[in-house]
Design a protein around this motif. Sequence first.
Motif, PDB file in Angstrom:
ATOM      1  N   LYS A  37     -15.404 -18.905  83.109  1.00 40.05           N
ATOM      2  CA  LYS A  37     -16.273 -17.740  83.090  1.00 40.05           C
ATOM      3  C   LYS A  37     -16.099 -16.913  81.721  1.00 40.05           C
ATOM      4  N   GLU A  38     -17.420 -16.851  81.190  1.00 42.46           N
ATOM      5  CA  GLU A  38     -17.265 -15.939  79.833  1.00 42.46           C
ATOM      6  C   GLU A  38     -17.322 -14.583  80.128  1.00 42.46           C
ATOM      7  N   TYR A  39     -16.323 -13.797  79.907  1.00 45.05           N
ATOM      8  CA  TYR A  39     -16.250 -12.371  80.111  1.00 45.05           C
ATOM      9  C   TYR A  39     -16.926 -11.638  78.879  1.00 45.05           C
ATOM     10  N   VAL A  40     -17.173 -10.537  79.248  1.00 43.25           N
ATOM     11  CA  VAL A  40     -17.367  -9.518  77.789  1.00 43.25           C
ATOM     12  C   VAL A  40     -16.316  -8.416  78.092  1.00 43.25           C
ATOM     13  N   HIS A  41     -15.858  -8.379  77.087  1.00 42.86           N
ATOM     14  CA  HIS A  41     -14.603  -7.355  77.058  1.00 42.86           C
ATOM     15  C   HIS A  41     -15.009  -5.893  76.411  1.00 42.86           C
ATOM     16  N   VAL A  42     -15.000  -5.011  77.052  1.00 44.27           N
ATOM     17  CA  VAL A  42     -15.316  -3.828  76.582  1.00 44.27           C
ATOM     18  C   VAL A  42     -13.854  -2.849  76.562  1.00 44.27           C
ATOM     19  N   ARG A  43     -13.388  -2.349  75.222  1.00 41.61           N
ATOM     20  CA  ARG A  43     -12.270  -1.883  75.000  1.00 41.61           C
ATOM     21  C   ARG A  43     -12.306  -0.580  74.487  1.00 41.61           C
ATOM     22  N   VAL A  44     -11.416   0.262  74.388  1.00 42.30           N
ATOM     23  CA  VAL A  44     -11.353   1.532  73.738  1.00 42.30           C
ATOM     24  C   VAL A  44     -10.190   1.592  72.799  1.00 42.30           C
ATOM     25  N   GLN A  45     -10.240   1.934  71.717  1.00 40.56           N
ATOM     26  CA  GLN A  45      -9.017   2.095  70.760  1.00 40.56           C
ATOM     27  C   GLN A  45      -8.960   3.466  70.185  1.00 40.56           C
ATOM     28  N   GLN A  46      -7.770   4.051  70.373  1.00 40.90           N
ATOM     29  CA  GLN A  46      -7.469   5.420  69.813  1.00 40.90           C
ATOM     30  C   GLN A  46      -7.308   5.441  68.519  1.00 40.90           C
ATOM     31  N   ARG A  47      -8.410   6.330  67.734  1.00 48.32           N
ATOM     32  CA  ARG A  47      -7.960   6.570  66.187  1.00 48.32           C
ATOM     33  C   ARG A  47      -7.141   7.922  66.133  1.00 48.32           C
ATOM     34  N   ASN A  48      -7.464   8.461  65.126  1.00 47.31           N
ATOM     35  CA  ASN A  48      -6.597   9.808  64.838  1.00 47.31           C
ATOM     36  C   ASN A  48      -7.206  11.073  65.883  1.00 47.31           C
TER      37      ASN A  48
ATOM     38  N   SER B 110     -11.964   8.171  69.006  1.00 46.22           N
ATOM     39  CA  SER B 110     -12.071   6.982  69.768  1.00 46.22           C
ATOM     40  C   SER B 110     -12.937   6.067  69.425  1.00 46.22           C
ATOM     41  N   LEU B 111     -12.583   4.831  69.583  1.00 42.56           N
ATOM     42  CA  LEU B 111     -13.643   3.656  69.293  1.00 42.56           C
ATOM     43  C   LEU B 111     -13.799   2.877  70.301  1.00 42.56           C
ATOM     44  N   THR B 112     -15.007   2.410  70.498  1.00 36.87           N
ATOM     45  CA  THR B 112     -15.449   1.500  71.797  1.00 36.87           C
ATOM     46  C   THR B 112     -15.706   0.124  71.134  1.00 36.87           C
ATOM     47  N   THR B 113     -15.116  -1.060  71.687  1.00 36.45           N
ATOM     48  CA  THR B 113     -15.597  -2.314  71.152  1.00 36.45           C
ATOM     49  C   THR B 113     -15.974  -2.966  71.960  1.00 36.45           C
ATOM     50  N   VAL B 114     -17.129  -4.162  71.932  1.00 33.21           N
ATOM     51  CA  VAL B 114     -17.871  -4.827  72.652  1.00 33.21           C
ATOM     52  C   VAL B 114     -17.780  -6.273  72.219  1.00 33.21           C
ATOM     53  N   GLN B 115     -17.078  -7.092  73.048  1.00 32.51           N
ATOM     54  CA  GLN B 115     -17.017  -8.405  72.291  1.00 32.51           C
ATOM     55  C   GLN B 115     -17.098  -9.721  73.650  1.00 32.51           C
ATOM     56  N   GLY B 116     -17.604 -10.609  73.008  1.00 28.04           N
ATOM     57  CA  GLY B 116     -17.837 -11.638  74.148  1.00 28.04           C
ATOM     58  C   GLY B 116     -19.271 -12.063  74.652  1.00 28.04           C
ATOM     59  N   LEU B 117     -20.248 -11.210  74.044  1.00 30.66           N
ATOM     60  CA  LEU B 117     -21.463 -11.524  74.335  1.00 30.66           C
ATOM     61  C   LEU B 117     -21.992 -12.989  73.799  1.00 30.66           C
ATOM     62  N   LYS B 118     -23.088 -13.419  74.266  1.00 22.02           N
ATOM     63  CA  LYS B 118     -23.467 -14.591  73.999  1.00 22.02           C
ATOM     64  C   LYS B 118     -23.998 -14.573  72.421  1.00 22.02           C
TER      65      LYS B 118
ATOM     66  N   VAL C 261     -18.372  -8.434  66.861  1.00 23.56           N
ATOM     67  CA  VAL C 261     -17.872  -7.399  67.462  1.00 23.56           C
ATOM     68  C   VAL C 261     -18.763  -6.020  67.323  1.00 23.56           C
ATOM     69  N   ILE C 262     -19.156  -5.547  68.472  1.00 28.51           N
ATOM     70  CA  ILE C 262     -19.845  -4.180  68.218  1.00 28.51           C
ATOM     71  C   ILE C 262     -18.967  -3.274  68.361  1.00 28.51           C
ATOM     72  N   GLN C 263     -18.959  -2.123  67.478  1.00 27.31           N
ATOM     73  CA  GLN C 263     -18.019  -1.002  67.449  1.00 27.31           C
ATOM     74  C   GLN C 263     -19.104   0.437  67.610  1.00 27.31           C
ATOM     75  N   LEU C 264     -18.610   1.013  68.683  1.00 26.79           N
ATOM     76  CA  LEU C 264     -19.247   2.397  68.764  1.00 26.79           C
ATOM     77  C   LEU C 264     -18.299   3.445  68.801  1.00 26.79           C
ATOM     78  N   GLN C 265     -18.711   4.585  68.157  1.00 24.79           N
ATOM     79  CA  GLN C 265     -17.906   5.855  68.044  1.00 24.79           C
ATOM     80  C   GLN C 265     -17.845   6.415  69.488  1.00 24.79           C
ATOM     81  N   GLY C 266     -16.765   7.014  69.781  1.00 21.64           N
ATOM     82  CA  GLY C 266     -16.374   7.540  70.968  1.00 21.64           C
ATOM     83  C   GLY C 266     -16.034   6.601  72.333  1.00 21.64           C
ATOM     84  N   ASP C 267     -15.647   7.275  73.329  1.00 20.59           N
ATOM     85  CA  ASP C 267     -15.234   6.306  74.448  1.00 20.59           C
ATOM     86  C   ASP C 267     -16.825   6.456  75.191  1.00 20.59           C
TER      87      ASP C 267
END
Length: 113
Positions: free
Chosen positions: A28-39, A43-51, A82-88
Amino acid sequence: MSEFDTNIPTTFDPFAEANAEDSGAGTKEYVHVRVQQRNGRKSLTTVQGLKKEYSYSKILKDLKKEFCCNGTVVEDPELGQVIQLQGDQRKNVSTFLVQARIVKKENIKIHGF
């Protein structure tokens, strides 16, 4: 031969099925949506695994307009684009991807806190 002679079990690998090439596990191909804490509170939201057939820039444009945040598409050598967005924006992004019929709900993995 006595009645106590039985077949001695050989070594058993419980993960043999998962490691087989013809196995359906893990395909199965999953799309992973993660949040990374900055200072601080940032925070930063990343989206990876899109076709790869989707236009990342158009998806990003719609996400930025929908959630009133800034973002960018980053090229990673291991993960691809990878798509990066500001905020959670984890829940917002997952509902957007399902409503736009880009990904099915069961193929989205949300990571973070």
